[in-house]
Scaffold this motif. Structure first.
Motif, PDB file in Angstrom:
ATOM      1  N   ARG A  43       0.820  -1.213   0.000  1.00 31.17           N
ATOM      2  CA  ARG A  43       0.000   0.000   0.000  1.00 31.17           C
ATOM      3  C   ARG A  43       0.854   1.264   0.000  1.00 31.17           C
ATOM      4  NH1 ARG A  43      -3.777  -0.837   5.039  1.00 31.17           N
ATOM      5  NH2 ARG A  43      -5.018   0.845   4.102  1.00 31.17           N
ATOM      6  N   LEU A  44       2.157   1.113  -0.140  1.00 28.31           N
ATOM      7  CA  LEU A  44       3.056   2.267  -0.179  1.00 28.31           C
ATOM      8  C   LEU A  44       3.817   2.265  -1.502  1.00 28.31           C
ATOM      9  CD1 LEU A  44       4.477   2.091   3.449  1.00 28.31           C
ATOM     10  CD2 LEU A  44       3.022   3.907   2.547  1.00 28.31           C
ATOM     11  N   THR A 104       0.564   6.847  -0.149  1.00 27.27           N
ATOM     12  CA  THR A 104      -0.491   5.871   0.098  1.00 27.27           C
ATOM     13  C   THR A 104      -1.538   5.962  -1.019  1.00 27.27           C
ATOM     14  OG1 THR A 104      -1.904   7.383   1.351  1.00 27.27           O
ATOM     15  CG2 THR A 104      -0.149   6.246   2.569  1.00 27.27           C
ATOM     16  N   TYR A 123      -0.276   6.963   6.891  1.00 32.62           N
ATOM     17  CA  TYR A 123      -0.647   5.959   7.875  1.00 32.62           C
ATOM     18  C   TYR A 123       0.025   6.325   9.199  1.00 32.62           C
ATOM     19  CZ  TYR A 123      -2.021   3.138   3.819  1.00 32.62           C
ATOM     20  OH  TYR A 123      -2.607   2.679   2.669  1.00 32.62           O
ATOM     21  N   GLY A 183       4.219   7.048   4.879  1.00 34.95           N
ATOM     22  CA  GLY A 183       3.374   7.414   3.754  1.00 34.95           C
ATOM     23  C   GLY A 183       3.064   8.889   3.683  1.00 34.95           C
ATOM     24  N   GLU A 204      -8.507   2.191  -3.242  1.00 33.85           N
ATOM     25  CA  GLU A 204      -7.180   1.611  -3.075  1.00 33.85           C
ATOM     26  C   GLU A 204      -6.894   0.426  -3.985  1.00 33.85           C
ATOM     27  OE1 GLU A 204      -5.605   1.188   0.847  1.00 33.85           O
ATOM     28  OE2 GLU A 204      -7.185   2.409   1.728  1.00 33.85           O
TER      29      GLU A 204
END
Length: 483
Positions: free
Chosen positions: A223-224, A313, A319, A334, A375
């Motif tokens: 997710r990064l 992100t 985050y 992030g 996402e």
């Protein structure tokens, strides 16, 4: 760090997020240990252009459209409070950190971008910022429009953080430099952080503020998205100062500000030419940025050049908070290129969670959040990138197919005796051969020809030509495969 240490809280990482959090926790009356892999205030924070602003590109229109105006207000409030916190702390500590108030601008030169800028200005105003749309800037070239936000700031981050560190130590805090954390384990109601030397920090709670987290307990890795950008700096006459901080997403992103320099001069800092760590052609990107700066500002010589790295992100919100499934673990990452305010936001938020007094906007930054629609695309793209680089496709970009073909100063991933190896020829003509497999999660590294480093395109780990870890999340060097 040569022997074990104990504390209420351990902070891993000596940048603005880690040092700010360590001091905030110490002010709250907790015993705190800070552990830094190299030296404090010299990593990503030490290489930033140091804008202290709540104006983060088109963030407010994005947040308003994606999550509602309350999310945009929370974000603006958190960032604005961070600016005020730095100003108050610098004054309290007497930090000589070149703190200056400046307006911040997000601009564009294309007429097609004007509608978006007007929408951003409106969203930023609704979020509580003093924002307006304008066509008048201090830049030495015309713009089609810009979002102007008042009462923002800039400063010298290293000077500020060294003052922060001195106060932290005066409050009983302990700092261990050259102590890379290589393992984090939960032992009942305590955390055990092991460093390279074998020594450990035992603590009730731990804050992972290492830019890219060294633990993946909330599945943050996919997710990064890492990116690296160059910075060039050159003196200009004080009269040519554009009088603000500027950013545009056009032309591969350009960020501009100035800083105090010599008598009658300001130091112009221009950031941009973003690339994925390890991608080929970094040197060309640096050349483009220097040429753009010379063309727009008339600079003749670049006095300084360096690079900085950050992670974004999928929803563009950092985050920050508790790691689910890791009782007593907190994370801050992030920041998306806006680490100066977000690092201070992280310090306040995490301290609030540890002391059971979180700020009202804490939920916006919760690392456990997940927005499937927003996402899914970025996560899928990151996973695809990781798979691609696990199989070594980067060998096709090599400037040589054999170590014998490498010129001094060149590096390449080359298949030698059936194995992918990271081969570098130094200026004396000697070869340095390491495994091309990143020690973090096994992706194939690439060579950055501008900085002469090996870099992982999957998660941003960076290594010196001798294999030494320069930047995590990797914690161990590239394996020596000299022949």
């Amino acid at each position: 760090m040569r022997s074990d240490a104990e504390a209420d809280v351990a902070v891993v990482g000596g940048g603005i997020a880690g040092l700010s959090a360590a001091r905030e926790l110490a002010v709250a009356g907790l015993s705190v240990v800070l552990v830094e892999a190299v030296r404090i205030a010299e990593g990503v924070t030490g290489n930033t252009t140091a804008k202290l602003t709540a104006q983060h590109g088109s963030i407010y229109a994005h947040l308003k459209d994606a999550f509602g105006i309350d999310a945009a207000r929370d974000y603006a409030t958190a960032q604005s409070e961070a600016i005020a916190r730095v100003a108050a702390t610098a004054d309290e500590l007497g930090a000589d950190c070149d703190f200056e108030m400046r307006p911040a601008f997000a601009y564009a030169q294309s007429d097609e971008a004007v509608a978006g800028l007007k929408a951003e200005a409106e969203a930023a105003r609704e979020a509580g910022l003093e924002a307006s749309f304008t066509t008048d800037t201090g830049l030495p070239f015309d713009v089609a429009g810009a979002v102007r936000v008042e009462y923002q700031a800039q400063f010298h981050p290293r000077r500020y953080l060294l003052a922060l560190a001195a106060d932290f130590i005066a409050r009983g805090g302990r700092i261990f430099e050259h102590s890379r954390v290589v393992d984090v384990e939960s032992e009942g109601d305590r955390q055990r952080l092991t460093v390279e030397s074998g020594a450990a920090v035992l603590c009730r709670e731990a804050v992972i503020a290492t830019h890219f987290p060294i633990v993946n307990r909330v599945r943050l890795f996919p997710r990064l998205t890492p990116k690296r950008e160059f910075v060039v700096a050159a003196p200009i006459p004080a009269g040519a100062d554009p009088g603000g901080m500027y950013v545009t997403t056009e032309q591969d992103t350009r960020s501009v500000r100035t800083a105090p320099y010599g008598a009658g001069e300001r130091l112009l800092l221009v950031t941009g030419a973003a690339f994925t760590p390890g991608d080929p052609g970094a040197g060309r990107q640096l050349g483009k940025l220097a040429a753009w700066t010379a063309n727009r500002f008339g600079t003749r010589d670049i006095a300084y050049r360096w690079a900085a790295q950050d992670n974004t992100t999928p929803d563009r919100v950092p985050y920050i908070g508790r790691m689910p499934g890791g009782d007593g673990l907190y994370v801050a990452c992030g920041f998306g290129g806006w680490g100066m305010t977000n690092g201070v936001v992280a310090a306040r938020l995490i301290t609030g969670l540890v002391t059971d007094a979180p700020p009202p906007w804490a939920a916006l930054f919760d690392p456990a959040r997940f927005h499937p629609v927003k996402e899914a695309g970025p996560i899928a793209a990151n996973s695809k990138t990781a798979v691609k680089h696990l199989v070594g496709d980067r060998i096709g970009h090599a400037p040589a197919h054999s170590p014998d073909e490498l010129e001094p100063g060149q590096g390449a991933v080359i298949r030698v005796e059936g194995r992918l190896r990271a081969v570098y020829r130094d200026d004396d003509g000697d070869l340095h051969t390491r495994s091309a497999t990143c020690t973090h999660m096994g992706c194939v590294v690439g060579f950055n020809d501008a900085e002469r480093t090996w870099e992982c395109p999957c998660h941003g780990s960076r290594f010196d030509t001798d294999g030494t870890v320069l930047q995590g999340p990797a914690t161990t060097p590239l394996r020596d495969e000299s022949v």
